[in-house]
Design a protein around this motif. Structure first.
Motif, PDB file in Angstrom:
ATOM      1  N   VAL A  26       0.837  -1.204   0.000  1.00 52.49           N
ATOM      2  CA  VAL A  26       0.000   0.000   0.000  1.00 52.49           C
ATOM      3  C   VAL A  26       0.873   1.256   0.000  1.00 52.49           C
ATOM      4  O   VAL A  26       0.616   2.212  -0.737  1.00 52.49           O
ATOM      5  N   CYS A  27       1.942   1.252   0.791  1.00 51.18           N
ATOM      6  CA  CYS A  27       2.859   2.403   0.818  1.00 51.18           C
ATOM      7  C   CYS A  27       3.543   2.599  -0.528  1.00 51.18           C
ATOM      8  O   CYS A  27       3.631   3.721  -1.033  1.00 51.18           O
ATOM      9  N   PHE A  28       4.013   1.504  -1.129  1.00 47.49           N
ATOM     10  CA  PHE A  28       4.652   1.594  -2.437  1.00 47.49           C
ATOM     11  C   PHE A  28       3.660   2.099  -3.479  1.00 47.49           C
ATOM     12  O   PHE A  28       3.986   2.969  -4.290  1.00 47.49           O
ATOM     13  N   GLY A  29       2.462   1.538  -3.486  1.00 47.39           N
ATOM     14  CA  GLY A  29       1.451   1.937  -4.460  1.00 47.39           C
ATOM     15  C   GLY A  29       1.070   3.399  -4.333  1.00 47.39           C
ATOM     16  O   GLY A  29       0.928   4.106  -5.338  1.00 47.39           O
ATOM     17  N   THR A  30       0.932   3.867  -3.101  1.00 50.76           N
ATOM     18  CA  THR A  30       0.596   5.273  -2.873  1.00 50.76           C
ATOM     19  C   THR A  30       1.708   6.171  -3.382  1.00 50.76           C
ATOM     20  O   THR A  30       1.459   7.162  -4.073  1.00 50.76           O
ATOM     21  N   ARG A  31       2.939   5.807  -3.068  1.00 49.86           N
ATOM     22  CA  ARG A  31       4.084   6.603  -3.530  1.00 49.86           C
ATOM     23  C   ARG A  31       4.144   6.627  -5.051  1.00 49.86           C
ATOM     24  O   ARG A  31       4.417   7.667  -5.668  1.00 49.86           O
ATOM     25  N   MET A  32       3.876   5.493  -5.692  1.00 48.80           N
ATOM     26  CA  MET A  32       3.906   5.440  -7.153  1.00 48.80           C
ATOM     27  C   MET A  32       2.796   6.285  -7.766  1.00 48.80           C
ATOM     28  O   MET A  32       3.013   6.969  -8.779  1.00 48.80           O
ATOM     29  N   MET A  33       1.608   6.264  -7.168  1.00 50.69           N
ATOM     30  CA  MET A  33       0.508   7.073  -7.694  1.00 50.69           C
ATOM     31  C   MET A  33       0.819   8.565  -7.574  1.00 50.69           C
ATOM     32  O   MET A  33       0.594   9.333  -8.512  1.00 50.69           O
ATOM     33  N   LEU A  34       1.341   8.974  -6.413  1.00 46.65           N
ATOM     34  CA  LEU A  34       1.684  10.390  -6.222  1.00 46.65           C
ATOM     35  C   LEU A  34       2.790  10.818  -7.190  1.00 46.65           C
ATOM     36  O   LEU A  34       2.726  11.906  -7.771  1.00 46.65           O
ATOM     37  N   ALA A  35       3.787   9.963  -7.378  1.00 45.97           N
ATOM     38  CA  ALA A  35       4.856  10.278  -8.323  1.00 45.97           C
ATOM     39  C   ALA A  35       4.306  10.332  -9.749  1.00 45.97           C
ATOM     40  O   ALA A  35       4.719  11.175 -10.547  1.00 45.97           O
TER      41      ALA A  35
END
Length: 83
Positions: A26-35
């Protein structure tokens, strides 16, 4: 494949419990979406978020590689070399 194994096999293969894997994913996915959003904005306004996308990719890759505790399983009974 039984239901419990479906939820635990992959996390175990990277040295994590289901809960640990869930939080990290979830943390990785959130970071990827924001990026990704930053990259879209950068496309229209190239003076904004100049290094955000590449910095996110580098950081996430480094965190994944250094934190991974992969268990290497042989394929079809043959030994496999570590990556």
């Amino acid at each position: 494949m039984n239901l419990m194994r479906a939820f635990t096999e992959h996390p175990a293969s990277v040295g994590e419990t289901y809960s640990e894997h869930l939080v990290k994913a979830v943390c990785f996915g959130t970071r990827m979406m924001l990026a990704g959003i930053a990259c879209l904005v950068h496309g229209a306004l190239p003076f904004l978020f100049v290094r955000t996308g590449s910095r996110a990719i580098t950081d996430l890759n480094e965190r994944m590689i250094t934190n991974r505790q992969s268990v290497i399983h042989p394929i079809a009974g043959r030994p496999q070399l570590p990556l």
